[in-house]
Design a protein around this motif. Structure first.
Motif, PDB file in Angstrom:
ATOM      1  N   GLY A 196      11.700  22.732  -4.114  1.00 56.71           N
ATOM      2  CA  GLY A 196      10.664  23.104  -3.456  1.00 56.71           C
ATOM      3  C   GLY A 196       9.856  21.728  -2.541  1.00 56.71           C
ATOM      4  O   GLY A 196       9.099  22.261  -2.022  1.00 56.71           O
ATOM      5  N   LEU A 197      10.218  20.374  -3.506  1.00 54.43           N
ATOM      6  CA  LEU A 197       9.389  19.569  -2.659  1.00 54.43           C
ATOM      7  C   LEU A 197       9.998  18.659  -2.152  1.00 54.43           C
ATOM      8  O   LEU A 197      11.455  18.816  -2.378  1.00 54.43           O
ATOM      9  CB  LEU A 197       8.501  19.301  -4.043  1.00 54.43           C
ATOM     10  N   ASP A 198       9.420  17.937  -1.596  1.00 61.02           N
ATOM     11  CA  ASP A 198      10.024  16.523  -0.170  1.00 61.02           C
ATOM     12  C   ASP A 198       9.872  15.427  -1.236  1.00 61.02           C
ATOM     13  O   ASP A 198       8.848  15.210  -1.807  1.00 61.02           O
ATOM     14  CB  ASP A 198       9.138  16.757   1.076  1.00 61.02           C
ATOM     15  N   PHE A 199      10.845  14.461  -0.128  1.00 61.11           N
ATOM     16  CA  PHE A 199      10.764  13.467  -1.332  1.00 61.11           C
ATOM     17  C   PHE A 199      10.075  12.269  -0.086  1.00 61.11           C
ATOM     18  O   PHE A 199      10.099  12.192   1.345  1.00 61.11           O
ATOM     19  CB  PHE A 199      11.826  12.473  -0.658  1.00 61.11           C
ATOM     20  N   ASN A 200       8.747  12.937  -0.808  1.00 57.16           N
ATOM     21  CA  ASN A 200       7.651  11.915   0.539  1.00 57.16           C
ATOM     22  C   ASN A 200       6.524  11.020  -0.125  1.00 57.16           C
ATOM     23  O   ASN A 200       6.025  10.575  -1.213  1.00 57.16           O
ATOM     24  CB  ASN A 200       6.575  13.158   0.350  1.00 57.16           C
ATOM     25  N   VAL A 201       7.286   9.692   0.704  1.00 56.56           N
ATOM     26  CA  VAL A 201       6.636   8.847   0.139  1.00 56.56           C
ATOM     27  C   VAL A 201       6.373   7.601   1.985  1.00 56.56           C
ATOM     28  O   VAL A 201       7.668   7.366   2.622  1.00 56.56           O
ATOM     29  CB  VAL A 201       7.861   7.874  -0.558  1.00 56.56           C
ATOM     30  N   SER A 202       5.323   6.735   1.921  1.00 54.87           N
ATOM     31  CA  SER A 202       5.181   6.176   3.083  1.00 54.87           C
ATOM     32  C   SER A 202       4.708   4.973   2.500  1.00 54.87           C
ATOM     33  O   SER A 202       3.793   4.819   1.396  1.00 54.87           O
ATOM     34  CB  SER A 202       4.404   6.689   4.215  1.00 54.87           C
ATOM     35  N   LEU A 209       0.359  -1.034  -0.291  1.00 57.54           N
ATOM     36  CA  LEU A 209      -0.017   0.262  -0.221  1.00 57.54           C
ATOM     37  C   LEU A 209       0.624   1.444  -0.061  1.00 57.54           C
ATOM     38  O   LEU A 209       2.364   1.050   0.584  1.00 57.54           O
ATOM     39  CB  LEU A 209      -0.698   0.139   0.853  1.00 57.54           C
ATOM     40  N   SER A 210       0.181   1.766  -0.494  1.00 50.68           N
ATOM     41  CA  SER A 210       1.382   3.654  -0.268  1.00 50.68           C
ATOM     42  C   SER A 210       0.412   4.627  -0.912  1.00 50.68           C
ATOM     43  O   SER A 210      -0.943   4.822  -0.578  1.00 50.68           O
ATOM     44  CB  SER A 210       2.072   2.824  -1.993  1.00 50.68           C
ATOM     45  N   ALA A 211       1.424   5.540   0.203  1.00 52.35           N
ATOM     46  CA  ALA A 211       1.021   6.928   0.420  1.00 52.35           C
ATOM     47  C   ALA A 211       1.650   8.255  -0.059  1.00 52.35           C
ATOM     48  O   ALA A 211       2.887   8.044   0.241  1.00 52.35           O
ATOM     49  CB  ALA A 211       0.443   7.107   2.089  1.00 52.35           C
ATOM     50  N   GLY A 212       1.781   9.039  -0.824  1.00 55.03           N
ATOM     51  CA  GLY A 212       2.320  10.196  -0.667  1.00 55.03           C
ATOM     52  C   GLY A 212       2.547  10.764  -2.026  1.00 55.03           C
ATOM     53  O   GLY A 212       1.381  10.767  -2.826  1.00 55.03           O
ATOM     54  N   SER A 222      10.266   7.123   4.347  1.00 53.37           N
ATOM     55  CA  SER A 222      10.815   8.159   3.001  1.00 53.37           C
ATOM     56  C   SER A 222      12.569   6.813   2.695  1.00 53.37           C
ATOM     57  O   SER A 222      12.423   7.405   2.211  1.00 53.37           O
ATOM     58  CB  SER A 222      10.887   9.404   2.684  1.00 53.37           C
ATOM     59  N   ALA A 223      13.309   7.133   3.794  1.00 56.24           N
ATOM     60  CA  ALA A 223      14.841   6.713   3.877  1.00 56.24           C
ATOM     61  C   ALA A 223      15.026   5.635   3.362  1.00 56.24           C
ATOM     62  O   ALA A 223      16.053   4.839   3.223  1.00 56.24           O
ATOM     63  CB  ALA A 223      15.334   7.015   4.729  1.00 56.24           C
ATOM     64  N   GLY A 224      13.495   4.233   3.580  1.00 57.27           N
ATOM     65  CA  GLY A 224      13.977   3.161   3.182  1.00 57.27           C
ATOM     66  C   GLY A 224      13.928   2.132   4.353  1.00 57.27           C
ATOM     67  O   GLY A 224      14.645   0.427   3.914  1.00 57.27           O
ATOM     68  N   ASN A 225      14.091   2.689   5.057  1.00 50.92           N
ATOM     69  CA  ASN A 225      14.288   2.008   6.451  1.00 50.92           C
ATOM     70  C   ASN A 225      12.585   1.624   7.057  1.00 50.92           C
ATOM     71  O   ASN A 225      11.710   2.020   6.611  1.00 50.92           O
ATOM     72  CB  ASN A 225      15.405   2.600   7.529  1.00 50.92           C
ATOM     73  N   PHE A 226      12.412   0.652   7.899  1.00 50.90           N
ATOM     74  CA  PHE A 226      11.170   0.258   7.866  1.00 50.90           C
ATOM     75  C   PHE A 226      11.400  -0.484   9.323  1.00 50.90           C
ATOM     76  O   PHE A 226      12.545  -0.740  10.357  1.00 50.90           O
ATOM     77  CB  PHE A 226      10.868  -1.564   6.851  1.00 50.90           C
TER      78      PHE A 226
END
Length: 275
Positions: free
Chosen positions: A111-117, A48-51, A136-140
């Motif tokens: 001006g945008l963040d790397f936004n994903v979860s 499932l993805s958001a961002g 977003s950093a790939g950690n979990f």
């Protein structure tokens, strides 16, 4: 915006996502947030993805071919040959980092963040079910018995019912119903979340699922749930006694003392009003 949730209980797993990515007076877009990876008898996984939509779509594409080294043997590991959900989650984290390396600098320059979860869960033959929340950093992090569900996106509206209902012993169908109530509460309170919904209900040990459902405005069960939940909440609310301000069973003192601000002190006369 969006709302996704996933629940891991003893009986199985539930995954639910909406499909709205942009909302406004004249702008509503629909994109699916759920992706199922299935090889019957061997593995069943759901993401499932958001961002940021461009980021999540890139992660989906890269994940098909992404690999990491096995921690012990050094052999390449993909989501299709991983022997544990932990290794599969490592592959997903690597895909997120690769997209960040490619697109992150340009996004920040704009001006945008790397936004994903991401929520990633399922089962691979030879081990139990596992559920992960990927940042977003790939950690979990992994769901536990004390925290048997994850949410991403507009999570605050649907969280209370999950906290009150879900335990590891909750029956699978009840968990699915709870997830739908959580989604309905979110849709009711936030325009940026909306139908259609994607629902997956997975039974522990099955390594496949035939309960993969799209729920739209015409779905009779969701309409019944929406109407019943609102009506029952109103009935429960009406059944609770109102506060009694002048000597009833649940009397609330009319005298209010404030140590911080003496100006807020009020004398407890029934004719006066509380601040």
């Amino acid at each position: 915006m969006t709302y996704c949730c996933a629940i891991k209980i003893n009986a199985g797993m539930v995954f639910l996502s909406d499909s709205r990515t942009n909302a406004g007076v004249d702008s509503i877009s629909t994109f699916r947030k759920m992706l199922v990876y299935e090889r019957p008898g061997d593995r069943f996984m759901v993401m499932l993805s958001a961002g940021n939509l461009s980021i999540t779509q890139s992660v989906r594409e890269i994940l098909q071919d992404e690999s990491v080294e096995h921690l012990e043997t050094g052999a390449p590991v993909t989501i299709w040959n991983a022997r544990s959900m932990f290794d599969a989650a490592r592959v997903l984290g690597s895909a997120v980092r690769r997209v960040e390396e490619r697109d992150g600098p340009a996004l920040r320059q704009a001006g945008l963040d790397f936004n994903v979860s991401l929520i990633f869960g399922g089962q691979i033959a030879g081990e139990g079910m596992r559920l992960f929340l990927v940042y977003s950093a790939g950690n979990f992090i992994e769901a536990t018995a004390e925290t048997p569900y994850f949410q991403i996106g507009e999570s605050k509206y649907g969280k209370p019912v999950l906290d009150r209902v879900i335990t590891t012993t909750t029956p699978l169908d009840e968990a699915a119903k709870c997830a739908l109530v959580s989604m309905d509460s979110t849709i009711k309170s936030n325009l940026s979340v909306g139908l259609p919904l994607d629902l997956v209900v997975y039974q522990a040990g099955a390594l496949q699922s035939d309960r993969v459902i799209c729920i739209d405005h015409d779905n009779p069960y969701f309409q019944m749930l929406h109407n019943s939940w609102g009506e029952r909440l109103r009935q429960v609310f009406d059944s609770i006694e109102d506060p009694q301000w002048n000597g009833g069973k649940t009397e609330v003192p009319l005298r209010v003392e404030s140590k911080r601000n003496p100006a807020l002190r009020k004398i407890g006369s029934p004719a006066e009003r509380l601040i």
